[in-house]
Design a protein around this motif. Structure first.
Motif, PDB file in Angstrom:
ATOM      1  N   LEU A   2      -2.084  77.214  46.460  1.00 13.29           N
ATOM      2  CA  LEU A   2      -3.011  76.807  45.783  1.00 13.29           C
ATOM      3  C   LEU A   2      -3.444  77.192  45.088  1.00 13.29           C
ATOM      4  O   LEU A   2      -4.103  77.056  43.963  1.00 13.29           O
ATOM      5  CB  LEU A   2      -3.598  75.923  47.343  1.00 13.29           C
ATOM      6  N   GLY A   3      -3.380  78.676  44.905  1.00 16.90           N
ATOM      7  CA  GLY A   3      -3.994  79.758  44.037  1.00 16.90           C
ATOM      8  C   GLY A   3      -3.290  79.725  42.597  1.00 16.90           C
ATOM      9  O   GLY A   3      -3.697  79.073  40.972  1.00 16.90           O
ATOM     10  N   LEU A   4      -2.395  78.584  42.563  1.00 11.85           N
ATOM     11  CA  LEU A   4      -1.469  78.430  41.490  1.00 11.85           C
ATOM     12  C   LEU A   4      -1.884  77.722  40.708  1.00 11.85           C
ATOM     13  O   LEU A   4      -2.077  77.587  39.405  1.00 11.85           O
ATOM     14  CB  LEU A   4       0.084  77.995  41.898  1.00 11.85           C
ATOM     15  N   LEU A   5      -2.999  76.829  41.066  1.00  8.98           N
ATOM     16  CA  LEU A   5      -2.427  75.718  40.211  1.00  8.98           C
ATOM     17  C   LEU A   5      -3.839  75.867  39.968  1.00  8.98           C
ATOM     18  O   LEU A   5      -4.520  75.306  38.443  1.00  8.98           O
ATOM     19  CB  LEU A   5      -3.770  74.359  41.840  1.00  8.98           C
ATOM     20  N   ASP A   6      -4.675  77.020  39.952  1.00  6.87           N
ATOM     21  CA  ASP A   6      -5.647  77.805  39.090  1.00  6.87           C
ATOM     22  C   ASP A   6      -5.364  78.060  37.744  1.00  6.87           C
ATOM     23  O   ASP A   6      -5.506  78.254  36.791  1.00  6.87           O
ATOM     24  CB  ASP A   6      -6.619  78.526  39.740  1.00  6.87           C
ATOM     25  N   LEU A   7      -4.128  78.250  37.771  1.00  7.51           N
ATOM     26  CA  LEU A   7      -3.649  78.874  36.821  1.00  7.51           C
ATOM     27  C   LEU A   7      -3.797  77.488  35.195  1.00  7.51           C
ATOM     28  O   LEU A   7      -3.561  77.396  33.914  1.00  7.51           O
ATOM     29  CB  LEU A   7      -1.752  79.103  36.461  1.00  7.51           C
ATOM     30  N   PHE A   8      -3.184  76.297  35.803  1.00 10.27           N
ATOM     31  CA  PHE A   8      -3.393  75.118  34.684  1.00 10.27           C
ATOM     32  C   PHE A   8      -4.828  74.812  33.864  1.00 10.27           C
ATOM     33  O   PHE A   8      -5.774  73.873  35.403  1.00 10.27           O
ATOM     34  CB  PHE A   8      -2.459  73.937  35.843  1.00 10.27           C
ATOM     35  N   ASP A   9      -5.622  75.419  33.771  1.00 12.60           N
ATOM     36  CA  ASP A   9      -7.547  76.031  33.401  1.00 12.60           C
ATOM     37  C   ASP A   9      -7.129  75.196  32.452  1.00 12.60           C
ATOM     38  O   ASP A   9      -6.833  75.857  31.478  1.00 12.60           O
ATOM     39  CB  ASP A   9      -7.879  77.203  33.717  1.00 12.60           C
ATOM     40  N   GLY A  10      -8.146  73.731  31.841  1.00 15.41           N
ATOM     41  CA  GLY A  10      -8.718  73.176  31.470  1.00 15.41           C
ATOM     42  C   GLY A  10      -8.944  73.550  30.078  1.00 15.41           C
ATOM     43  O   GLY A  10      -8.921  73.467  28.557  1.00 15.41           O
ATOM     44  N   GLU A  11      -9.519  74.544  30.654  1.00 13.12           N
ATOM     45  CA  GLU A  11     -11.154  75.027  29.816  1.00 13.12           C
ATOM     46  C   GLU A  11      -9.742  76.382  28.774  1.00 13.12           C
ATOM     47  O   GLU A  11     -10.368  76.421  27.898  1.00 13.12           O
ATOM     48  CB  GLU A  11     -12.122  75.794  30.535  1.00 13.12           C
TER      49      GLU A  11
END
Length: 243
Positions: A2-11
């Motif tokens: 699930l940590g892969l989803l943190d790569l898609f950081d809109g900021e």
């Protein structure tokens, strides 16, 4: 995984991420990375385009719709936010505490004179803006200590003094008043007024704020508007508790 989803950081404007970028940033073996990506893609949480890379998938959009239509906090806040924005010709924001940050979860606008870039899904520091400070003032003591310990310099730059004791004293004053106002703290030319929102156990979960052009604010009207914002925040808190 699930940590892969943190790569898609809109900021960071990370809309798409390639496998090579994932491998470089996370350090997983390629076999592990491919296995994780297949699982997330099969679940609809990620999708890919040839020669472009991976991006958030349709399941994320579906979940966002379900949150917007079913979230108890948003459903409780939407009517009073619409009324507040229309009454004072401003922008009402509903923000939620997210770890040691604040995230906007809903916005209602009653004016074309100003625009808020603090849209749904955007995160901000707890140290800047009325919407954030109204939450910071009620942060549990152990979390405030942790936050201050991680970023004492940021507290000082935000005007909270050089020690934890200084910060606590200022936050205590804000709690006693029951609302917070800032002028040009995040966006020049606007004033933000915010009040806390609590859950059924009287723990802080977010804030209700109203953003207005500076020209609409006078000393007396600031107090009146703050009283109204505080009342509306209380209505949201009570609605959640009764739910």
């Amino acid at each position: 995984m699930l940590g892969l989803l943190d790569l898609f950081d809109g900021e960071e404007n990370a809309v798409t991420v390639t496998i090579d970028e994932m491998h470089e940033r996370l350090g997983y073996t390629r076999s592990t990375l491919y296995r994780y990506l297949k699982t997330l893609t099969d679940a609809g949480l990620l999708t890919s385009l040839p020669s472009v890379g991976f991006m958030l998938g349709p399941r994320i959009v579906e979940l966002d719709y379900k949150i917007r239509t079913g979230d108890v906090l948003i459903r409780a806040a939407r009517p009073v936010m619409e009324e507040l924005a229309a009454q004072f010709r401003g922008i009402a924001l509903l923000c939620r505490r997210y770890r040691l940050e604040v995230m906007c979860v809903h916005q209602e606008s009653g004016t074309d004179l100003i625009h808020s870039s603090y849209e749904r899904g955007r995160r901000r520091s707890l140290l800047h803006g009325a919407a954030s400070l109204a939450i910071l003032a009620y942060l549990p003591d152990h979390q405030l200590r942790k936050f201050h310990g991680q970023a004492p310099g940021e507290f000082a730059e935000a005007g909270f003094g050089t020690t934890l004791k200084d910060a606590k004293a200022m936050l205590r004053e804000q709690r006693q008043r029951g609302w917070v106002s800032t002028r040009g703290d995040v966006t020049p030319g606007v004033t933000g007024i915010a009040a806390p929102v609590f859950d059924a156990q009287s723990e802080i979960i977010g804030s209700l704020s109203l953003t207005l052009p500076d020209g609409q604010i006078q000393a007396r009207s600031l107090e009146d508007i703050a009283e109204r914002v505080t009342f509306c925040a209380g209505v949201i808190s009570k609605t959640i508790a009764y739910s």
